[in-house]
Write a protein that holds these residues in place. Structure first.
Motif, mmCIF file in Angstrom:
data_model
loop_
_atom_site.group_PDB
_atom_site.id
_atom_site.type_symbol
_atom_site.label_atom_id
_atom_site.label_comp_id
_atom_site.label_asym_id
_atom_site.label_seq_id
_atom_site.Cartn_x
_atom_site.Cartn_y
_atom_site.Cartn_z
ATOM 1 N N ASP A 50 0.849 -1.192 0.000
ATOM 2 C CA ASP A 50 0.000 0.000 0.000
ATOM 3 C C ASP A 50 0.882 1.238 0.000
ATOM 4 O O ASP A 50 2.088 1.169 0.264
ATOM 5 C CB ASP A 50 -0.938 0.023 1.203
ATOM 6 C CG ASP A 50 -2.259 0.718 0.883
ATOM 7 O OD1 ASP A 50 -2.327 1.421 -0.148
ATOM 8 O OD2 ASP A 50 -3.219 0.566 1.661
ATOM 9 N N GLU A 53 -1.989 7.547 2.432
ATOM 10 C CA GLU A 53 -3.179 8.260 1.964
ATOM 11 C C GLU A 53 -2.868 9.682 1.525
ATOM 12 O O GLU A 53 -3.617 10.263 0.744
ATOM 13 C CB GLU A 53 -4.246 8.275 3.066
ATOM 14 C CG GLU A 53 -4.815 6.894 3.381
ATOM 15 C CD GLU A 53 -5.919 6.952 4.413
ATOM 16 O OE1 GLU A 53 -6.240 8.079 4.872
ATOM 17 O OE2 GLU A 53 -6.477 5.894 4.759
ATOM 18 N N HIS A 73 -4.210 -4.090 -4.889
ATOM 19 C CA HIS A 73 -5.091 -3.077 -5.462
ATOM 20 C C HIS A 73 -4.215 -1.890 -5.864
ATOM 21 O O HIS A 73 -3.103 -1.728 -5.357
ATOM 22 C CB HIS A 73 -6.154 -2.632 -4.447
ATOM 23 C CG HIS A 73 -5.574 -1.868 -3.281
ATOM 24 N ND1 HIS A 73 -4.858 -2.491 -2.282
ATOM 25 C CD2 HIS A 73 -5.583 -0.545 -2.982
ATOM 26 C CE1 HIS A 73 -4.461 -1.589 -1.400
ATOM 27 N NE2 HIS A 73 -4.884 -0.401 -1.798
ATOM 28 N N GLU A 76 -5.664 4.178 -4.063
ATOM 29 C CA GLU A 76 -6.470 5.333 -4.466
ATOM 30 C C GLU A 76 -5.748 6.646 -4.230
ATOM 31 O O GLU A 76 -6.073 7.655 -4.862
ATOM 32 C CB GLU A 76 -7.813 5.315 -3.725
ATOM 33 C CG GLU A 76 -8.716 4.173 -4.158
ATOM 34 C CD GLU A 76 -10.128 4.313 -3.635
ATOM 35 O OE1 GLU A 76 -10.381 5.239 -2.827
ATOM 36 O OE2 GLU A 76 -10.989 3.505 -4.042
ATOM 37 N N GLN A 96 -7.867 -5.301 -8.119
ATOM 38 C CA GLN A 96 -8.841 -4.209 -8.159
ATOM 39 C C GLN A 96 -8.185 -2.904 -8.603
ATOM 40 O O GLN A 96 -7.091 -2.554 -8.135
ATOM 41 C CB GLN A 96 -9.474 -4.009 -6.780
ATOM 42 C CG GLN A 96 -10.267 -5.206 -6.289
ATOM 43 C CD GLN A 96 -10.862 -4.978 -4.911
ATOM 44 O OE1 GLN A 96 -10.534 -3.998 -4.243
ATOM 45 N NE2 GLN A 96 -11.737 -5.876 -4.490
ATOM 46 N N VAL A 97 -8.868 -2.213 -9.499
ATOM 47 C CA VAL A 97 -8.443 -0.890 -9.941
ATOM 48 C C VAL A 97 -9.649 0.030 -9.817
ATOM 49 O O VAL A 97 -10.647 -0.136 -10.513
ATOM 50 C CB VAL A 97 -7.937 -0.906 -11.393
ATOM 51 C CG1 VAL A 97 -7.550 0.508 -11.839
ATOM 52 C CG2 VAL A 97 -6.746 -1.845 -11.533
ATOM 53 N N SER A 98 -9.546 0.980 -8.925
ATOM 54 C CA SER A 98 -10.626 1.945 -8.702
ATOM 55 C C SER A 98 -10.415 3.172 -9.573
ATOM 56 O O SER A 98 -9.277 3.590 -9.807
ATOM 57 C CB SER A 98 -10.647 2.353 -7.225
ATOM 58 O OG SER A 98 -11.423 3.515 -7.032
ATOM 59 N N GLY A 99 -11.510 3.749 -10.009
ATOM 60 C CA GLY A 99 -11.409 4.989 -10.760
ATOM 61 C C GLY A 99 -10.759 6.092 -9.957
ATOM 62 O O GLY A 99 -10.110 6.981 -10.520
ATOM 63 N N ALA A 100 -10.903 6.050 -8.633
ATOM 64 C CA ALA A 100 -10.303 7.071 -7.777
ATOM 65 C C ALA A 100 -8.785 7.002 -7.780
ATOM 66 O O ALA A 100 -8.112 7.955 -7.367
ATOM 67 C CB ALA A 100 -10.824 6.922 -6.352
ATOM 68 N N ALA A 101 -8.211 5.883 -8.252
ATOM 69 C CA ALA A 101 -6.754 5.720 -8.257
ATOM 70 C C ALA A 101 -6.103 6.319 -9.502
ATOM 71 O O ALA A 101 -4.879 6.262 -9.636
ATOM 72 C CB ALA A 101 -6.403 4.238 -8.161
ATOM 73 N N ARG A 118 -11.321 -6.556 -14.336
ATOM 74 C CA ARG A 118 -12.207 -5.465 -14.773
ATOM 75 C C ARG A 118 -11.505 -4.121 -14.554
ATOM 76 O O ARG A 118 -10.821 -3.926 -13.552
ATOM 77 C CB ARG A 118 -13.511 -5.502 -13.976
ATOM 78 C CG ARG A 118 -14.573 -4.518 -14.420
ATOM 79 C CD ARG A 118 -15.834 -4.663 -13.591
ATOM 80 N NE ARG A 118 -16.450 -5.984 -13.764
ATOM 81 C CZ ARG A 118 -16.402 -6.961 -12.869
ATOM 82 N NH1 ARG A 118 -15.768 -6.769 -11.718
ATOM 83 N NH2 ARG A 118 -16.990 -8.119 -13.100
ATOM 84 N N PRO A 120 -12.071 0.227 -14.503
ATOM 85 C CA PRO A 120 -13.160 1.159 -14.225
ATOM 86 C C PRO A 120 -13.544 1.991 -15.448
ATOM 87 O O PRO A 120 -12.691 2.300 -16.297
ATOM 88 C CB PRO A 120 -12.578 2.053 -13.123
ATOM 89 C CG PRO A 120 -11.105 2.039 -13.374
ATOM 90 C CD PRO A 120 -10.798 0.645 -13.875
#
Length: 429
Positions: A50, A53, A73, A76, A96-101, A118, A120
């Protein structure tokens, strides 16, 4: 490579690039002491899972590399980095890939060799995206929003689970370098099980000598072959995923390409390597030959870097004709090279050249379908980019070559000429 000790002691103040590979399991907070100057942060080869933040405190950061770590992940906090343009997380365990990242100024995203199923829809909100590396994941589809990324030029999709290429992808106005081998697509788009006739050479007849080249897909040795007096080259392929795809797809494309004056001559295949590694025996290139250009830099992203060399108009014409000719040959065999760049062209001072590196090669059906024609014209755009670069290095001036170059790079894919048409026009230049 820097040391953690120097970082903590404050001895790296003012640096613009930091490279740390020392088994890190936590992000060193002392990195924030470099926020006023740090532009490139390379944390490849650690044990990170990680990032903090408040990563956005690195207000000048342009490049972030975190490959070969333990991320599951894409953090983000990366999305908070307002100046970040290039993000590389190759060979992690990302699911996982978040749009926020996704940072707002993203130009290049490298997620090769992960476990992503998948992506985003927010990927389509990255208007500056030029380079997207996704080989070696578990994608079954691409987000339709990616069609909005009109600046996308290079896309690697090899070794995923894609059943087909979406129609919108084949109409993207700037897409020039595309790789998709190793997906469960229709037969014409898959690497053939039998790529064509190839001599089988006994490993016992080969004596390896010095290493003359090494890349992501394998190692090239100068070697001696009992059946030939002159030395040969032997490329022994690795098994690991590369940024372009799987080395075995590259080997099959080399075999299927057949003979052409602008391709490295293939002598045969080795099936009984002592470590059971696939290998090819090829023509040995004279050491006086050189790469036409250097690969893209962090700043140029998708564009080659050229030395301060001037080329005669005759040399540019000769190079253009040879490269277009080998492009037409490959397309006639149902192969797109996928990496048609000057840095993959070896040449001599007279303008003789060879096209190499089939790591991004893919297959397409030999039919009259719109999809097959579009795939060929995507590669014609890559040729147009290369021709434009050669013209900028040219001592002379030629309006016919400039007009041809404009035709090859126009945004409407199907209005570009085929390589056969390009060759015909070049014969009249």
């Amino acid at each position: 490579m820097h040391t953690l000790e120097d970082l903590k002691a404050g001895r790296l103040a003012g640096i613009t690039r930091l490279d740390l590979a020392c088994g890190l399991e936590q992000f060193p907070r002392e990195i924030f002491d470099l926020a006023d100057s740090l532009q490139v942060l390379n944390l490849t080869g650690n044990r990170l899972s990680d990032l903090p933040e408040d990563l956005g405190r690195l207000g000048k950061l342009k490049v972030l590399f975190c490959s070969q770590n333990r991320f599951r992940h894409l953090p983000e906090s990366i999305g908070q980095c307002q100046t970040l343009e290039m993000v590389g997380f190759k060979s992690n365990q990302i699911e996982q890939v978040s749009g926020a990242a996704l940072p707002p100024r993203l130009r290049a995203l490298v997620l090769t060799d992960n476990r992503i199923e998948r992506l985003p829809e927010a990927l389509g909100d990255c208007p500056d995206l030029q380079k997207l590396m996704l080989a070696g994941n578990r994608l079954r589809a691409l987000p339709a929003s990616l069609a909005r990324c009109s600046q996308l030029e290079l896309l690697r999709l090899s070794a995923n689970q894609l059943p087909a290429l979406p129609e919108w992808l084949l109409q993207m106005p700037r897409l020039a370098w595309l790789a998709y081998a190793g997906n469960p697509m229709a037969a014409g788009y898959c690497t053939p099980q039998d790529p064509g006739h190839c001599n089988i050479i006994d490993w016992q007849q080969i004596t390896l000598e010095q290493v003359v080249g090494q890349g992501a897909s394998g190692v090239i040795h100068q070697a001696r072959w009992q059946h030939q007096e002159a030395p040969v080259a032997v490329k022994v392929y690795k098994g690991e995923m590369t940024s372009d795809g799987l080395p075995l797809n590259e080997m099959s494309a080399c075999i299927a390409a057949g003979d052409h004056p602008q391709l490295v001559r293939l002598a045969g295949r080795i099936d009984n390597h002592p470590q059971h590694l696939p290998a090819l025996v090829m023509q040995l290139i004279e050491p006086s030959w050189f790469n036409l250009a250097g690969p893209p830099s962090l700043d140029s992203c998708t564009r080659d870097t050229y030395p301060p060399r001037r080329l005669s108009l005759a040399c540019v014409r000769r190079l253009a004709g040879a490269i277009a000719g080998v492009g037409a040959h490959l397309h006639g065999h149902g192969i797109t090279h996928g990496d048609l760049y000057a840095h993959n062209v070896l040449c001599d001072e007279e303008g003789d050249c060879l096209l190499g590196d089939f790591g991004a090669a893919s297959f397409h059906p030999l039919d009259s379908s719109v999809a097959a024609a579009a795939l060929q014209r995507i590669e014609v755009l890559a040729f147009g980019v290369l021709l434009g670069e050669l013209l900028r290095c040219c001592e002379g001036d030629c309006e016919a070559l400039k007009a041809l170059q404009r035709d090859c790079v126009q945004p409407e894919v199907m209005r570009r000429p085929s390589f056969d048409e390009v060759c015909q026009q070049l014969r009249g230049v």
